[in-house]
Design an enzyme around this catalytic site. Structure first.
Site: not given
Lengths: 367, 432
Positions: A90, A159
């Protein structure tokens, strides 16, 4: 009745839900139904077709057709040079996107969920958001960071976080959060065309929901202004502000409140930064009561900012304290019943509205 | 066309403990470096001597500047590495860098400059050696030690000095500061305070160059990007992520490591499991070179090859320049941890004195010419200070400017209407 309604709604997370009331009120009669997923896909497709500088980058956006199938078909259509499958890096690929944007390309960087954007947040804030300012206007960064945000179903604490308030506190970023298909199409197109970095917060549970859209929305030049909220439902007794999935909940709460004679005005924020303070304040001046609804953590959240804004600008018009409904102040639990308690439900909104309107019911802690 | 930068040749050489031995496969290395306790100065110049390597004919001359003098006597007709114009250009650039940084220190202690100031004294050979080979459209991404990168890339000394003083005539109107030098005109993309932050941005700029050539079909777009960063950064995750992606997508970038052995007070040897940074290139499929960063001519030769490789589309290169900063990490750093003997050793290898010696001994320039250059640079720097002093500070209204490229920051165009209402907003439409 309330219990069955909530069970029905929760059980249908991945099926098409038709918000009947909003269809009739909000959209013109030429009703074509598209899911939010198709709306996003078509917006990306049209923008990539119109401008060769737009390209996609992210994990699984190409051959896998998108982790949530948002980018389905785009690899076949535009080739691997414009739809890039990245390694799991990322920080690296976000930085690459920012560097490409410095030179005028228009990357659309996908995070599989915004939780993973924390690995890249240095690039989003320090090299994207602040660059136009640090370089005194020489380097603008026309990049879009998109992906699902907030709680899904049963995915656990790491998440499920909502990042709207984190990104919205940073000057130099624009933060958008669509609710329905019209929002998804219009705001994503606006985001891609915008010369500044935009954080585009979608919601995984809304991807499969279908909404009616008019022909105007389906036109390839359709786009929505950044920084303007939409009044989804007009009312006169209490204002409810929400964004993303909570707009759906707020609309349902408004239906239920109508039966009790309370007419709620529901504002779909659409744009968290810049926040449409004038629409919110105008609405509060009309109804005199405010409830803010969000999924994220309560402290320093979007609702806190809206409350402060209203208190600063429309204090004399408030007839009741501002009610703030947010997710529970805990990391998201896994167990299904606990998860239901950790996220705002429609009943919470209804209860808060009644509190704001009557003030005779004792205050209960928000779930 | 194969170049010498084949990946296999670099990583397997064990570190030579006896500094006087020549390495086995480098027949081109012809001398023994003076010994030193430190890792950097005992390493050899590791270019391979494969016959296809177009530098091998000249590799005998790619040696420490001070040793060219000794060599000259033993050869009949040595080929010089630079012409007179190039030599004077390099000299002027390095002297500008040095004089500017020294002036920054003075200004800081007089209170005209403030905050964090990181000076580049001693490392000028790397900046000059690499950046002077670039075109204007090539881009440079740097760290907080970026004043000299800006100057080498062409940003006027006046603009840099004003920026450091925080005046509105600075290259970023005073909004960036010492650590955030940007110039669109000269393609200087910063100026990043976080180490490792500039590497992905540089990789993105290289990506754009490739994209422009292949997707946007701008056939002559062969712009190269240089990413400068230090030894400490080479332990950061983003460095490895970008080595991977640059090699994977064959991007036109050169990763230039300015290994000055110290990250503030942390010695490179204490922080790194394998201190040979150049070895990390081949692990990702790109050549890794080590070069003496105190010698501008050597750096320039390596740079030519690496930049040429990138321009031809052959992919990235990792170049480790062994160099040294004469001053502390920043002007606030008391610099107590470095051994004075080490500093003295490197001060003896000052790149400016070395180039001066080379130019004079090879009759490329006379003392008088070099003195003229030094005088000229002194005037340039003095003028820059005066200009910066007399420039106005930013006006109060400048505080809120430039947050967005959008003038009002709301998706509103310059004519005051929403951008989406402008009929020309979509240039080209698509049919879904």
């Amino acid at each position: 009745m309330l219990a069955t309604a909530s069970q029905r709604i929760l059980g249908q997370s991945f099926q098409n839900i038709r918000p009947a009331v909003s269809v009739l009120r909000s959209y013109s009669s030429a009703a074509k139904q598209i899911t939010v997923r198709d709306a996003l896909n078509s917006a990306l497709d049209e923008e990539m077709s119109a401008d060769p500088k737009v390209f996609l980058m992210g994990e699984e956006v190409g051959e896998y057709q998108g982790a949530y199938k948002i980018t389905k078909g785009l690899l076949e259509k535009y080739g691997p040079e414009r739809v890039l499958d990245t390694p799991i890096t990322e920080a690296g690929f976000t930085g690459i996107g920012v560097g490409a944007a410095y030179y005028g390309l228009k990357p659309v960087v996908e995070f599989m969920t915004f939780n993973f954007s924390m690995q890249a947040i240095d690039h989003i804030i320090n090299s994207a958001a602040k660059s136009n300012y640090m370089s005194a206007g020489q380097i603008s960064v026309p990049i879009v960071f998109r992906g699902p945000n907030g709680a899904a179903a049963g995915v656990g604490a790491q998440h499920s976080q909502c990042y709207a308030s984190w990104y919205a506190s940073c000057p130099g970023l624009k933060v958008l959060s669509p609710y329905n298909s019209e929002d998804a199409r219009g705001l994503l197109k606006a985001a891609i065309r915008d010369p500044d970095p935009v954080v585009f917060l979608e919601n995984e549970l809304l991807y499969g929901e279908s909404f009616s859209v008019s022909d105007e929305v389906l036109d390839s030049s359709f786009c929505l202004p950044i920084g303007k909220a939409k009044i989804e439902r007009e009312g006169k007794d209490v204002t409810i502000t929400a964004f993303s999935k909570m707009v759906g909940y707020a609309l349902k709460a408004a239906e239920m409140l109508e039966k009790d004679g309370i007419y709620a005005e529901v504002i779909n924020l659409r744009s968290i930064r810049p926040l449409d303070r004038s629409t919110i304040n105008a609405s509060v001046r009309k109804t005199n009561r405010l409830i803010t609804v969000e999924e994220g953590f309560p402290q320093h959240g979007v609702g806190a900012e809206i409350c402060a804004s209203v208190v600063e600008e429309s204090f004399a018009y408030l007839d009741a304290p501002v009610e703030r409904i947010a997710g529970a102040d805990v990391p998201m639990p896994y167990a299904a019943n606990l998860e239901r308690l950790a996220v705002p439900q429609i009943e919470d909104i209804v209860r808060a509205a009644k509190r704001a309107c009557y003030r005779s019911v004792p205050l209960a802690a928000t779930a | 066309m194969a170049t010498a930068f084949s990946t296999a040749k670099f990583s397997t050489q064990p570190f030579p403990l006896n500094p006087t031995s020549t390495t086995s496969h480098d027949s081109s290395i012809v001398f023994a470096r003076p010994t030193s306790q430190f890792l950097g100065s005992t390493r050899k110049f590791r270019l391979t001597s494969s016959s296809k390597f177009n530098l091998s004919r000249r590799s005998k001359t790619v040696v420490a500047v001070s040793d060219v003098v000794k060599q000259k006597k033993s050869k009949s007709s040595p080929s010089l590495l630079i012409t007179k114009e190039e030599g004077l250009d390099l000299y002027e650039d390095m002297v500008l860098g040095r004089a500017f940084e020294d002036m920054c220190a003075q200004m800081y202690y007089r209170g005209k400059m403030f905050g964090f100031v990181h000076l580049y004294n001693g490392q000028e050979a790397v900046s000059t050696g690499f950046i002077k080979l670039l075109k204007q459209q090539d881009s440079v991404v740097s760290t907080y030690r970026d004043h000299v990168h800006a100057l080498s890339k062409g940003v006027p000394a006046r603009a840099v000095m004003s920026e450091l003083f925080g005046k509105t005539t600075g290259c970023c109107r005073g909004q960036g500061g010492s650590m955030h030098m940007f110039s669109r005109e000269h393609n200087l993309l910063g100026g990043f305070a976080f180490i490792g932050e500039g590497i992905p941005v540089a990789t993105g700029a290289a990506f754009t160059s490739k994209y422009k050539r292949e997707v946007l079909k701008e056939a002559d777009c062969d712009h190269v990007t240089l990413a400068f960063f230090g030894d400490g950064t080479c332990n950061n995750g983003q460095f490895f992520e970008c080595l991977n992606m640059a090699a994977l997508w064959k991007l036109p970038i050169v990763f230039v490591v300015e290994n000055n052995l110290w990250a503030i007070g942390m010695s490179h040897l204490r922080a790194t499991s394998d201190p040979h940074i150049y070895k990390k290139g081949p692990a990702f499929g790109m050549p890794g070179i080590h070069v003496d960063g105190m010698d501008v001519l050597k750096v320039r030769e390596v740079a030519k090859e690496a930049i040429g490789r990138a321009r031809r589309g052959e992919g990235p290169t990792l170049v480790e320049c062994e160099t040294y900063r004469f001053r502390g990490h920043s002007l606030a750093d008391p610099d107590e941890l470095r051994d004075p003997a080490e500093k003295a050793r490197y001060a003896a290898r000052d790149p400016i004195t070395a180039l001066k010696k080379y130019l004079i001994e090879n009759s490329l320039a006379s003392e008088a010419e070099l003195k003229t250059i030094e005088k000229k640079i002194d005037e340039v720097v003095e003028d820059a200070v005066e200009f910066a002093d007399e420039s106005p500070v930013p006006s109060r209204s400048q505080l809120l400017e430039n947050v967005f490229a959008d003038p009002k920051g709301f998706g509103i165009g310059p004519d005051g209407r929403y951008r989406c209402e402008d009929p020309k907003f979509t240039e080209g439409t698509a049919h879904v």
